[in-house]
Scaffold this active site. Structure first.
Site, PDB file in Angstrom:
ATOM      1  N   HIS A  72      18.528  27.021  42.985  1.00 33.54           N
ATOM      2  CA  HIS A  72      18.107  26.479  44.282  1.00 33.54           C
ATOM      3  C   HIS A  72      19.336  26.103  45.101  1.00 33.54           C
ATOM      4  O   HIS A  72      20.209  25.388  44.625  1.00 33.54           O
ATOM      5  CB  HIS A  72      17.203  25.250  44.093  1.00 33.54           C
ATOM      6  CG  HIS A  72      15.805  25.602  43.707  1.00 33.54           C
ATOM      7  ND1 HIS A  72      14.716  24.831  44.042  1.00 33.54           N
ATOM      8  CD2 HIS A  72      15.305  26.664  43.033  1.00 33.54           C
ATOM      9  CE1 HIS A  72      13.611  25.397  43.587  1.00 33.54           C
ATOM     10  NE2 HIS A  72      13.941  26.517  42.965  1.00 33.54           N
ATOM     11  N   TYR A 201      10.463  17.146  49.249  1.00 29.12           N
ATOM     12  CA  TYR A 201      10.381  15.691  49.071  1.00 29.12           C
ATOM     13  C   TYR A 201       9.683  15.131  50.314  1.00 29.12           C
ATOM     14  O   TYR A 201      10.107  15.405  51.440  1.00 29.12           O
ATOM     15  CB  TYR A 201      11.776  15.078  48.953  1.00 29.12           C
ATOM     16  CG  TYR A 201      12.487  15.378  47.649  1.00 29.12           C
ATOM     17  CD1 TYR A 201      13.183  16.567  47.458  1.00 29.12           C
ATOM     18  CD2 TYR A 201      12.461  14.467  46.596  1.00 29.12           C
ATOM     19  CE1 TYR A 201      13.834  16.847  46.265  1.00 29.12           C
ATOM     20  CE2 TYR A 201      13.120  14.731  45.395  1.00 29.12           C
ATOM     21  CZ  TYR A 201      13.804  15.926  45.248  1.00 29.12           C
ATOM     22  OH  TYR A 201      14.447  16.196  44.057  1.00 29.12           O
ATOM     23  N   PRO A 293      13.320   8.710  39.182  1.00 31.09           N
ATOM     24  CA  PRO A 293      13.486  10.174  39.121  1.00 31.09           C
ATOM     25  C   PRO A 293      13.697  10.853  40.475  1.00 31.09           C
ATOM     26  O   PRO A 293      13.987  12.038  40.528  1.00 31.09           O
ATOM     27  CB  PRO A 293      12.180  10.643  38.484  1.00 31.09           C
ATOM     28  CG  PRO A 293      11.204   9.559  38.752  1.00 31.09           C
ATOM     29  CD  PRO A 293      11.985   8.285  38.804  1.00 31.09           C
ATOM     30  N   LYS A 297      18.457  12.567  38.496  1.00 32.72           N
ATOM     31  CA  LYS A 297      19.774  12.314  37.895  1.00 32.72           C
ATOM     32  C   LYS A 297      19.739  12.044  36.388  1.00 32.72           C
ATOM     33  O   LYS A 297      20.772  12.077  35.730  1.00 32.72           O
ATOM     34  CB  LYS A 297      20.420  11.096  38.571  1.00 32.72           C
ATOM     35  CG  LYS A 297      20.831  11.356  40.003  1.00 32.72           C
ATOM     36  CD  LYS A 297      21.927  12.390  40.077  1.00 32.72           C
ATOM     37  CE  LYS A 297      22.127  12.892  41.480  1.00 32.72           C
ATOM     38  NZ  LYS A 297      22.829  14.173  41.494  1.00 32.72           N
ATOM     39  N   TYR A 385      23.205  14.912  45.732  1.00 27.55           N
ATOM     40  CA  TYR A 385      22.125  15.620  45.027  1.00 27.55           C
ATOM     41  C   TYR A 385      22.678  16.673  44.066  1.00 27.55           C
ATOM     42  O   TYR A 385      22.216  16.784  42.933  1.00 27.55           O
ATOM     43  CB  TYR A 385      21.179  16.279  46.037  1.00 27.55           C
ATOM     44  CG  TYR A 385      19.867  16.750  45.441  1.00 27.55           C
ATOM     45  CD1 TYR A 385      19.723  18.049  44.957  1.00 27.55           C
ATOM     46  CD2 TYR A 385      18.774  15.894  45.332  1.00 27.55           C
ATOM     47  CE1 TYR A 385      18.533  18.482  44.404  1.00 27.55           C
ATOM     48  CE2 TYR A 385      17.573  16.321  44.781  1.00 27.55           C
ATOM     49  CZ  TYR A 385      17.461  17.614  44.322  1.00 27.55           C
ATOM     50  OH  TYR A 385      16.274  18.040  43.759  1.00 27.55           O
TER      51      TYR A 385
HETATM   52  C1  PHB Z   1      10.598  17.727  38.354  1.00 27.16           C
HETATM   53  O1  PHB Z   1      10.583  18.956  38.539  1.00 27.16           O
HETATM   54  O2  PHB Z   1       9.959  17.165  37.435  1.00 27.16           O
HETATM   55  C2  PHB Z   1      11.436  16.873  39.295  1.00 27.16           C
HETATM   56  C3  PHB Z   1      12.252  17.509  40.223  1.00 27.16           C
HETATM   57  C4  PHB Z   1      13.023  16.732  41.085  1.00 27.16           C
HETATM   58  C5  PHB Z   1      12.952  15.346  41.009  1.00 27.16           C
HETATM   59  C6  PHB Z   1      12.127  14.715  40.071  1.00 27.16           C
HETATM   60  C7  PHB Z   1      11.344  15.484  39.215  1.00 27.16           C
HETATM   61  O3  PHB Z   1      13.706  14.602  41.877  1.00 27.16           O
END
Ligand code: PHB
Ligand code: APR
Length: 394
Positions: A72, A201, A293, A297, A385
């Site tokens: 990505h 997000y 989450p 990280k 990130y």
């Molecule tokens: C996930 O794919 O579980 C995931 C991806 C990004 C995040 C948190 C969880 O910031």
């Protein structure tokens, strides 16, 4: 039994440490409370930073992730009903992330350990660590009704947030910092195609949402929910319709729903224990720190802890030098606090807090607008990130 290192915990931290030590000829036994199947049953985030990919390729456990992982180069921020792409690669001189479930990382590490014929004792219960602040550290455990003792030189506490290692440190010797967020994440795994090729997000007045993925045919979605919610109360239908209400019209239209193959609610906390070393006991990964989450990280922090720890233990066992182990805690904590800050900041920006009032939503939208218009604003999100470089601040 005798081993140079005893690793408590066969999650990503313990397994990764085991492989790094094995490559350098340092012997280590892993003690794991659960069965391999139980460990593999945990569904966790799966966004790997380049630093983590480098460590996995260093130990030769990156073949499947390069075949099946999804590269990505950006993600979308959705607010005020509109999506804005954060161009990770463009903003960080070409850096990107790999989307590859943590379960798969664990599976690959387990397979590598087994292929090397290394000792992992699963379903080892009542683990106790002894004399880690003295000259004769040892670890005791029960297996099949028998009590065993392993004498060792070092103990690696890779046993997660609820493990025995941090809990064995006298309260006077450890400082714990904690922040518990007033909401949880309701997560759903479904064998449906992801709604978008990259992650989304979402900041919505109804609450945070995240659209993630595991492959081109398996998706992972999250909704912010009150801490009082119970997963049994959330039908699949209710989940999908609430997610649609938080998405923009195009994504809501494109969303393919289907039966959940996993559904759970996880709490969010920021947590750091200082220091991370106590004599011959070293904490790594979730045993030492927890991040919300939002910034993905957790696994990446665990990987850098373990890289620093393996370098230090190899130096101590092979070159008989204490320098690395003396520097371990401060080296990890500098990186830990930077990741804690970003994870807290991103969580605070994207979630709806009970006491924020209407002005709180407006201020979050104003900040998001600034961050997505200003190149330096977007860059601050992007560089954190993808993961700050290991020599950041040196
Ligand atoms: C996930 O794919 O579980 C995931 C991806 C990004 C995040 C948190 C969880 O910031
Ligand atoms: N004895 C033996 N094993 C134990 C004990 C104990 N007393 N307590 C816990 N364990 C085991 C758990 O069963 C688990 O398999 O230690 C392991 C710890 O693994 P994780 O909790 O996954 O922690 P870690 O390996 O540091 O991985 C960090 O996991 O929680 C996510 O977001 C986090 O991605 C990050 C990663």
């Amino acid at each position: 039994m005798r081993s140079q290192v005893v690793i408590v915990g066969a999650g990503p931290s313990g397994l990764l440490l085991g492989q790094l030590l094995y490559r350098a000829g340092v012997d280590a036994i892993i003690l794991e409370r659960q069965s391999p199947e139980y460990v593999l049953g945990r569904i966790r985030a799966g966004v790997l930073e380049q630093v983590t990919l480098n460590i996995l390729s260093e130990i030769g456990v990156d073949e499947r992730l390069h075949k099946e992982g999804l590269v990505h180069t950006g993600f979308d921020l959705l607010f005020k009903g509109k999506r804005h792409r954060i161009d990770l690669a463009g903003l960080t001189g070409g850096q990107k992330v790999m989307v590859y479930g943590q379960t798969e990382v664990t599976r690959d590490l387990m397979a590598a350990r087994q292929a090397a014929g290394l000792k992992t004792i699963y379903e080892a219960t009542d683990v106790e660590i002894h004399d880690f602040d003295g000259k004769h550290p040892s670890v005791r455990f029960s297996k099949d009704g028998q009590r065993h003792t392993i004498t060792c030189d070092f103990i690696a506490g890779c046993d997660g947030f609820h493990g025995v290692c941090r809990a064995s440190v006298p309260k006077r010797s450890i400082k714990e910092y904690e922040k518990i967020y007033p909401f949880g994440w309701l997560g759903v795994l479904s064998d449906t195609p992801p709604v978008h090729e990259e992650l989304i997000y979402v900041n919505s007045s109804r609450g945070f949402a995240l659209c993630s993925q595991r492959s081109h045919t398996r998706s992972r979605y999250y909704l912010q929910v009150p801490l009082t919610d119970q997963v049994e109360k959330w039908s699949d239908t209710a989940f999908w319709s609430e997610l649609r209400l938080r998405l923009d019209p195009a994504a809501s239209e494109q969303l393919v729903s289907g039966p959940s193959i996993e559904k759970s609610i996880a709490p969010l906390r920021s947590f750091v224990a200082e220091p991370m070393r106590f004599g011959s006991l070293f904490l790594a990964g979730d045993a030492a720190h927890i991040v919300p989450p939002t910034g993905a990280k957790g696994l990446n922090l665990a990987a850098t802890d373990v890289k620093y720890l393996s370098d230090a233990l190899i130096e101590a066992c092979i070159e008989k030098s204490q320098a690395g182990i003396d520097h371990y805690s401060s080296r990890c904590l500098a990186r830990v606090w930077r990741a804690e800050r970003f994870s807290w900041w991103f969580t605070s920006l994207m979630h709806s807090f009970p006491d924020q009032g209407e002005i709180g939503q407006k201020l979050q939208e104003a900040e998001l607008e600034y961050l997505t218009i200003s190149p330096s604003g977007s860059r601050t999100i992007a560089e954190n990130y993808v993961g700050l470089p290991l020599n950041f601040g040196d």
